[in-house]
Scaffold this active site. Structure first.
Site, PDB file in Angstrom:
ATOM      1  N   ASN A   9      22.182 -69.449  80.684  1.00  9.57           N
ATOM      2  CA  ASN A   9      20.857 -69.151  80.132  1.00  9.57           C
ATOM      3  C   ASN A   9      19.899 -68.891  81.292  1.00  9.57           C
ATOM      4  O   ASN A   9      19.476 -69.813  81.979  1.00  9.57           O
ATOM      5  CB  ASN A   9      20.374 -70.334  79.282  1.00  9.57           C
ATOM      6  CG  ASN A   9      18.984 -70.118  78.719  1.00  9.57           C
ATOM      7  OD1 ASN A   9      18.471 -68.999  78.700  1.00  9.57           O
ATOM      8  ND2 ASN A   9      18.372 -71.192  78.259  1.00  9.57           N
ATOM      9  N   TRP A  10      19.570 -67.624  81.489  1.00  9.75           N
ATOM     10  CA  TRP A  10      18.710 -67.258  82.624  1.00  9.75           C
ATOM     11  C   TRP A  10      17.250 -67.605  82.381  1.00  9.75           C
ATOM     12  O   TRP A  10      16.444 -67.546  83.308  1.00  9.75           O
ATOM     13  CB  TRP A  10      18.819 -65.758  82.900  1.00  9.75           C
ATOM     14  CG  TRP A  10      20.159 -65.305  83.367  1.00  9.75           C
ATOM     15  CD1 TRP A  10      21.308 -66.047  83.493  1.00  9.75           C
ATOM     16  CD2 TRP A  10      20.509 -63.976  83.769  1.00  9.75           C
ATOM     17  NE1 TRP A  10      22.343 -65.267  83.939  1.00  9.75           N
ATOM     18  CE2 TRP A  10      21.878 -63.983  84.115  1.00  9.75           C
ATOM     19  CE3 TRP A  10      19.804 -62.782  83.852  1.00  9.75           C
ATOM     20  CZ2 TRP A  10      22.547 -62.843  84.562  1.00  9.75           C
ATOM     21  CZ3 TRP A  10      20.461 -61.644  84.283  1.00  9.75           C
ATOM     22  CH2 TRP A  10      21.819 -61.679  84.641  1.00  9.75           C
ATOM     23  N   LYS A  11      16.900 -67.912  81.151  1.00  7.33           N
ATOM     24  CA  LYS A  11      15.503 -68.211  80.795  1.00  7.33           C
ATOM     25  C   LYS A  11      14.595 -67.046  81.229  1.00  7.33           C
ATOM     26  O   LYS A  11      15.007 -65.895  81.141  1.00  7.33           O
ATOM     27  CB  LYS A  11      15.088 -69.562  81.374  1.00  7.33           C
ATOM     28  CG  LYS A  11      16.060 -70.680  80.963  1.00  7.33           C
ATOM     29  CD  LYS A  11      15.600 -72.057  81.338  1.00  7.33           C
ATOM     30  CE  LYS A  11      16.638 -73.076  80.899  1.00  7.33           C
ATOM     31  NZ  LYS A  11      16.214 -74.468  81.159  1.00  7.33           N
ATOM     32  N   HIS A  94      16.650 -73.766  71.322  1.00  5.33           N
ATOM     33  CA  HIS A  94      16.603 -74.414  72.639  1.00  5.33           C
ATOM     34  C   HIS A  94      15.407 -75.357  72.704  1.00  5.33           C
ATOM     35  O   HIS A  94      14.364 -75.105  72.108  1.00  5.33           O
ATOM     36  CB  HIS A  94      16.514 -73.350  73.739  1.00  5.33           C
ATOM     37  CG  HIS A  94      16.742 -73.897  75.110  1.00  5.33           C
ATOM     38  ND1 HIS A  94      15.763 -74.549  75.826  1.00  5.33           N
ATOM     39  CD2 HIS A  94      17.849 -73.896  75.904  1.00  5.33           C
ATOM     40  CE1 HIS A  94      16.246 -74.916  77.000  1.00  5.33           C
ATOM     41  NE2 HIS A  94      17.508 -74.542  77.066  1.00  5.33           N
ATOM     42  N   GLU A 166      21.936 -80.691  74.511  1.00  3.39           N
ATOM     43  CA  GLU A 166      21.124 -80.646  75.724  1.00  3.39           C
ATOM     44  C   GLU A 166      20.116 -81.790  75.702  1.00  3.39           C
ATOM     45  O   GLU A 166      19.060 -81.671  75.079  1.00  3.39           O
ATOM     46  CB  GLU A 166      20.422 -79.294  75.862  1.00  3.39           C
ATOM     47  CG  GLU A 166      19.860 -78.712  74.567  1.00  3.39           C
ATOM     48  CD  GLU A 166      18.744 -77.722  74.807  1.00  3.39           C
ATOM     49  OE1 GLU A 166      18.651 -77.184  75.911  1.00  3.39           O
ATOM     50  OE2 GLU A 166      17.948 -77.512  73.876  1.00  3.39           O
ATOM     51  N   GLY A 172      16.536 -79.397  83.795  1.00  6.17           N
ATOM     52  CA  GLY A 172      15.676 -79.013  84.904  1.00  6.17           C
ATOM     53  C   GLY A 172      15.123 -80.181  85.693  1.00  6.17           C
ATOM     54  O   GLY A 172      14.240 -80.010  86.528  1.00  6.17           O
ATOM     55  N   SER A 212      21.316 -79.823  83.354  1.00  3.29           N
ATOM     56  CA  SER A 212      21.488 -79.800  84.815  1.00  3.29           C
ATOM     57  C   SER A 212      22.965 -79.747  85.206  1.00  3.29           C
ATOM     58  O   SER A 212      23.429 -80.512  86.056  1.00  3.29           O
ATOM     59  CB  SER A 212      20.799 -81.012  85.458  1.00  3.29           C
ATOM     60  OG  SER A 212      19.404 -80.964  85.253  1.00  3.29           O
ATOM     61  N   GLY A 233      21.792 -73.686  82.988  1.00  2.00           N
ATOM     62  CA  GLY A 233      20.472 -73.132  83.264  1.00  2.00           C
ATOM     63  C   GLY A 233      20.374 -72.603  84.678  1.00  2.00           C
ATOM     64  O   GLY A 233      20.892 -71.540  85.001  1.00  2.00           O
ATOM     65  N   GLY A 234      19.724 -73.368  85.552  1.00  3.61           N
ATOM     66  CA  GLY A 234      19.436 -72.921  86.916  1.00  3.61           C
ATOM     67  C   GLY A 234      20.634 -72.410  87.689  1.00  3.61           C
ATOM     68  O   GLY A 234      20.542 -71.409  88.415  1.00  3.61           O
TER      69      GLY A 234
END
EC number: 5.3.1.1
Length: 248
Positions: A9-11, A94, A166, A172, A212, A233-234
């Site tokens: 998920n690049w957000k 989300h 999640e 994050g 994370s 995510g990141g």
């Protein structure tokens, strides 16, 4: 045997040029992956990324969609629009959508049903806050979210859904649920699905962990019996890191 699924998920990250550069670097790194690989870039990059990964083992998902086909919904994207781009997956519910855009479980249910009408697989998110975990109501919160999100679906639809657990407190923040915490919580989610749609559906549905996720944590997480993948995510913004997760 459930096939693992790793989704990135690049957000709200990467412009078009950066997105294509990332994809080009990633493609050879995940070519031999044993799991399903999904990239979820921002809307403006979807068309280009779909074309870039054509003929590879990488699928593409959107990060959200509206439940209406068309109309006066400024700034929204319809499921039909996504399908016209040949998008295969869509993230629904989300925690950031719930937190910043006040998205409710009933809305999430509408989106799930509409995604299936267009043959798009929903990645349905659920999770508890730190306060809810500390108060010992994690199972109650997740049970409510799953029951409302999956309400009035057909069994064969539930079997296709991907659920992403999640924990909000681990997104994050650098904090990660222990492997046992994640597995036990996902086992509870599977139990909720079983009560709603039967043991067979619960055994088939794939449930990811998302909080994370890093190359250093993925192997142990994937050794847990109830964890079927990750919503990343990141780390999905770095080709080498995402590939390391995919190739756990």
């Amino acid at each position: 045997m459930r096939k693992a699924i790793i989704a990135g998920n690049w957000k709200m990250n990467k412009n078009l040029e950066d997105a294509l550069e990332l994809v080009e670097e990633l493609k050879p790194l995940v070519r031999g992956a044993k799991c399903d690989v999904v990239l979820c870039p921002p809307y403006v990059c979807l068309d280009a990324v779909v074309k870039s990964v054509g003929g590879t083992n990488i699928k593409v998902g959107a990060q959200n969609m509206h439940y209406e086909e068309s109309g006066a919904y400024t700034g929204e994207i319809s499921p039909g629009m996504l399908k016209s781009l040949k998008v295969d997956y869509v993230i629904i519910g989300h925690s950031e959508r719930r937190q910043y855009f006040n998205e409710k479980d009933e809305t999430i249910n509408k989106k799930i049903k509409k995604a299936f009408e267009h043959d798009i697989i929903p990645i349905v998110c659920c999770g508890e806050s730190l306060l809810e975990r500390e108060n010992g109501i994690t199972e109650e919160v997740l049970g409510r979210q799953i029951k409302l999100a999956l309400k009035d679906l057909r069994k064969e639809q539930v079997e296709k859904i991907v659920i992403a657990y999640e924990p909000i407190w681990a997104i994050g923040t650098g904090k990660t649920a222990t492997d046992k915490q994640a597995n036990d919580t996902i086992a509870h989610i599977r139990g909720v699905v079983s009560k709603m749609y039967g043991e067979n559906a619960a055994e088939v549905v794939r449930i990811q962990y998302g909080g994370s996720v890093k190359p250093a944590t993925i192997k142990a997480q994937m050794e847990q019996p109830h964890i079927d993948g990750a919503l990343v995510g990141g780390a999905s913004l770095k080709p080498q890191d995402f590939a390391a997760i995919v190739n756990y």
